[in-house]
Design a protein around this motif. Structure first.
Motif, PDB file in Angstrom:
ATOM      1  N   GLU A  32       0.740  -1.167   0.080  1.00  0.00           N
ATOM      2  CA  GLU A  32      -0.217  -0.065  -0.063  1.00  0.00           C
ATOM      3  C   GLU A  32       0.822   1.305   0.020  1.00  0.00           C
ATOM      4  OE1 GLU A  32      -2.679  -0.027   3.140  1.00  0.00           O
ATOM      5  OE2 GLU A  32      -3.436  -1.913   2.269  1.00  0.00           O
ATOM      6  N   LEU A  33       1.792   1.112   0.890  1.00  0.00           N
ATOM      7  CA  LEU A  33       3.070   2.298   0.919  1.00  0.00           C
ATOM      8  C   LEU A  33       3.670   2.361  -0.625  1.00  0.00           C
ATOM      9  CD1 LEU A  33       4.459   2.048   4.464  1.00  0.00           C
ATOM     10  CD2 LEU A  33       2.447   3.357   3.854  1.00  0.00           C
ATOM     11  N   LEU A  34       4.144   1.322  -0.869  1.00  0.00           N
ATOM     12  CA  LEU A  34       4.556   1.474  -2.499  1.00  0.00           C
ATOM     13  C   LEU A  34       3.684   1.976  -3.375  1.00  0.00           C
ATOM     14  CD1 LEU A  34       6.837   0.432  -4.208  1.00  0.00           C
ATOM     15  CD2 LEU A  34       5.894  -1.763  -4.609  1.00  0.00           C
ATOM     16  N   ALA A  35       2.310   1.741  -3.344  1.00  0.00           N
ATOM     17  CA  ALA A  35       1.497   2.222  -4.384  1.00  0.00           C
ATOM     18  C   ALA A  35       1.294   3.799  -4.241  1.00  0.00           C
ATOM     19  CB  ALA A  35      -0.072   1.590  -4.221  1.00  0.00           C
ATOM     20  N   LYS A  36       1.381   4.166  -2.954  1.00  0.00           N
ATOM     21  CA  LYS A  36       1.283   5.675  -2.745  1.00  0.00           C
ATOM     22  C   LYS A  36       2.540   6.281  -3.170  1.00  0.00           C
ATOM     23  CE  LYS A  36      -1.969   5.279   1.320  1.00  0.00           C
ATOM     24  NZ  LYS A  36      -2.132   5.634   2.476  1.00  0.00           N
ATOM     25  N   ALA A  37       3.985   5.560  -2.880  1.00  0.00           N
ATOM     26  CA  ALA A  37       5.230   6.202  -3.585  1.00  0.00           C
ATOM     27  C   ALA A  37       5.028   6.217  -4.676  1.00  0.00           C
ATOM     28  CB  ALA A  37       6.209   5.422  -2.844  1.00  0.00           C
ATOM     29  N   LYS A  38       4.516   5.192  -5.791  1.00  0.00           N
ATOM     30  CA  LYS A  38       4.726   5.269  -7.090  1.00  0.00           C
ATOM     31  C   LYS A  38       3.907   6.368  -7.710  1.00  0.00           C
ATOM     32  CE  LYS A  38       6.000   0.533  -8.007  1.00  0.00           C
ATOM     33  NZ  LYS A  38       5.490  -0.729  -8.683  1.00  0.00           N
ATOM     34  N   GLU A  39       2.603   6.766  -6.909  1.00  0.00           N
ATOM     35  CA  GLU A  39       1.726   7.639  -7.260  1.00  0.00           C
ATOM     36  C   GLU A  39       2.440   9.095  -7.069  1.00  0.00           C
ATOM     37  OE1 GLU A  39      -2.676   9.666  -6.079  1.00  0.00           O
ATOM     38  OE2 GLU A  39      -2.103   7.800  -5.435  1.00  0.00           O
ATOM     39  N   LEU A  40       3.342   9.267  -5.827  1.00  0.00           N
ATOM     40  CA  LEU A  40       3.987  10.352  -5.906  1.00  0.00           C
ATOM     41  C   LEU A  40       5.021  10.563  -6.817  1.00  0.00           C
ATOM     42  CD1 LEU A  40       3.653  12.479  -3.641  1.00  0.00           C
ATOM     43  CD2 LEU A  40       5.541  11.330  -2.409  1.00  0.00           C
ATOM     44  N   SER A  41       5.530   9.670  -7.204  1.00  0.00           N
ATOM     45  CA  SER A  41       6.889   9.677  -8.356  1.00  0.00           C
ATOM     46  C   SER A  41       6.466  10.232  -9.503  1.00  0.00           C
ATOM     47  CB  SER A  41       7.394   8.432  -8.622  1.00  0.00           C
ATOM     48  OG  SER A  41       6.412   7.455  -9.353  1.00  0.00           O
ATOM     49  N   ALA A  42       5.274  10.485  -9.681  1.00  0.00           N
ATOM     50  CA  ALA A  42       4.526  10.785 -11.144  1.00  0.00           C
ATOM     51  C   ALA A  42       4.035  12.271 -10.855  1.00  0.00           C
ATOM     52  CB  ALA A  42       3.612   9.903 -11.625  1.00  0.00           C
ATOM     53  N   PHE A  43       4.318  12.862  -9.500  1.00  0.00           N
ATOM     54  CA  PHE A  43       3.727  14.051  -9.305  1.00  0.00           C
ATOM     55  C   PHE A  43       4.393  15.044 -10.043  1.00  0.00           C
ATOM     56  CE2 PHE A  43       3.726  17.872  -6.529  1.00  0.00           C
ATOM     57  CZ  PHE A  43       2.735  18.260  -6.464  1.00  0.00           C
ATOM     58  N   LYS A  44       3.467  16.084 -10.408  1.00  0.00           N
ATOM     59  CA  LYS A  44       4.456  17.318 -11.205  1.00  0.00           C
ATOM     60  C   LYS A  44       3.282  18.461 -10.534  1.00  0.00           C
ATOM     61  CE  LYS A  44       7.475  15.430 -13.588  1.00  0.00           C
ATOM     62  NZ  LYS A  44       7.399  15.071 -14.998  1.00  0.00           N
ATOM     63  N   THR A  45       3.987  19.555 -10.566  1.00  0.00           N
ATOM     64  CA  THR A  45       3.546  20.927 -10.269  1.00  0.00           C
ATOM     65  C   THR A  45       4.047  21.945 -10.371  1.00  0.00           C
ATOM     66  OG1 THR A  45       1.875  22.277  -8.541  1.00  0.00           O
ATOM     67  CG2 THR A  45       3.813  21.011  -7.887  1.00  0.00           C
ATOM     68  N   VAL A  46       3.723  23.151 -10.609  1.00  0.00           N
ATOM     69  CA  VAL A  46       4.509  24.554 -10.670  1.00  0.00           C
ATOM     70  C   VAL A  46       4.596  25.454  -9.453  1.00  0.00           C
ATOM     71  CG1 VAL A  46       4.220  24.640 -13.204  1.00  0.00           C
ATOM     72  CG2 VAL A  46       2.517  25.677 -11.815  1.00  0.00           C
ATOM     73  N   ARG A  47       4.023  24.791  -8.439  1.00  0.00           N
ATOM     74  CA  ARG A  47       3.838  25.422  -7.004  1.00  0.00           C
ATOM     75  C   ARG A  47       4.599  25.003  -5.987  1.00  0.00           C
ATOM     76  NH1 ARG A  47      -1.071  28.384  -7.023  1.00  0.00           N
ATOM     77  NH2 ARG A  47      -2.556  27.957  -8.748  1.00  0.00           N
ATOM     78  N   THR A  48       5.540  25.915  -5.678  1.00  0.00           N
ATOM     79  CA  THR A  48       6.545  25.535  -4.703  1.00  0.00           C
ATOM     80  C   THR A  48       5.872  24.995  -3.355  1.00  0.00           C
ATOM     81  OG1 THR A  48       8.066  27.411  -5.407  1.00  0.00           O
ATOM     82  CG2 THR A  48       8.611  26.472  -3.382  1.00  0.00           C
TER      83      THR A  48
END
Length: 339
Positions: free
Chosen positions: A24-40
């Motif tokens: 479950e933590l791995l799934a969240k980490a993989k989702e986080l690895s694809a995170f992109k934003t322009v907001r600091t």
């Protein structure tokens, strides 16, 4: 052995449960690895979340030996991907902000140069407004200098507009004084008009010279005061017979000489010449149109009021053309003598 076997089964069951928790933590980490934003701010929030995942991972016990290394490697790679994206974002952002800082410093220098040497107020006002528009299009500078560079730019702009306000206040006062001076000259002309003077021409010439030497008046009063001045001069010319055609030409010559001696005098004479030619051309076009309109009126025994009105217009226009041509001749003679 039964106890050992039973305990081993419990441990294996716990490890499989731990494996599911880590998945479950791995799934969240993989989702986080694809995170992109322009907001600091969002990057910082996600960093906190990533750290929380790591803390939860550490609290979970062992998983089956067969998958221990593989699931850890997947979790670590997902975390590394997130931080790689984050580092790339901040690296790009810092580069952009440093570029923005250089662009803003250039605008500061230009604004400070304009503020320090105000010459053409109208032109430089437009230049500063353009700089302000350019500023809005540039992104933020690095946080530690962003406020300081903005304050520098704003100070330069405020300084210019404060000087401009002070300058226009003094100009307004000066123009008001000029208006009063011209009113005083008109009063002198009215005195000439209302009294009998054997030869008013020298006094009129002096007044005319003083009038031309006076600077600008408030724009809203300009047309009215000039109209009043010209009307009373025309009345004086009508009153004193000695101010004949030659004297009128002398008046025009004096006007043009004063115009020529003023700053950009040649340019002003050329502009006056163009105005005269344009007025003559327009009057001739009007006469041509009125002549054509006369053809619509059939001759009869009685007089046609419309035709008479057109004839009157043509006559007046021809007189105006003659006067303008005389004025144009004086101007061109002056230009030729000057050459």
């Amino acid at each position: 052995y039964d106890l050992i076997k039973s305990r081993s089964a419990e441990i294996e069951a716990e490890r499989h449960a731990n494996l599911e928790a880590k998945k479950e933590l791995l799934a969240k980490a993989k989702e986080l690895s694809a995170f992109k934003t322009v907001r600091t701010k969002e990057w910082m929030e996600k960093s906190t979340f990533s750290n929380e995942l790591m803390e939860q991972w550490k609290k979970i016990g062992h998983v089956p030996m067969a998958v221990r290394d593989s699931i850890w490697n997947e979790f670590r790679e997902a975390r590394n991907a997130f931080y790689s994206n984050k580092n790339q974002f901040f690296k790009t952002m810092h580069a952009e902000r440093n570029t923005n800082l250089k662009a803003k410093e250039v605008l500061c220098e230009r604004a400070e140069s304009i503020s320090a040497n105000p010459i053409d107020w109208a032109k430089q006002t437009e230049e500063l407004k353009k700089l302000q528009e350019d500023w809005k299009k540039i992104g933020p500078a690095p946080d530690k200098v962003n406020d300081a560079v903005w304050k520098r730019f704003r100070t330069a702009c405020d300084s210019f507009f404060a000087k401009k306000a002070e300058r226009y206040a003094s100009v307004k006062e000066e123009q008001t004084q000029n208006l009063e001076a011209k009113k005083a000259l008109i009063a002198r002309l009215e005195n000439l008009l209302n009294t009998e003077v054997e030869n008013a021409f020298p006094e009129m010439k002096q007044i005319q010279s003083e009038w031309n030497a006076i600077g600008f008046v408030p724009m809203g009063q300009k047309d009215a005061i000039n109209k009043q001045y010209n009307e009373i001069l025309d009345k004086l010319y009508g009153k004193y017979k000695q101010l004949n055609r030659d004297m009128r030409q002398e008046r025009e010559r004096e006007n043009f000489e004063l115009l020529a001696s003023s700053p950009n005098g040649n340019h002003k004479l050329q502009r006056e010449e163009k105005v005269l030619l344009e007025r003559i051309r327009n009057l001739k076009k009007d006469i041509e149109t009125w002549d054509n309109n006369l053809g619509f009126f059939k001759s009869g025994n009685g007089k046609n009021p419309m035709a008479e009105q057109i004839h009157s217009k043509i006559e007046i226009a021809q007189k105006h053309i003659k006067g303008l041509e005389e004025k144009l001749k004086v101007l061109r003679d002056l230009k030729q003598n000057a050459q």
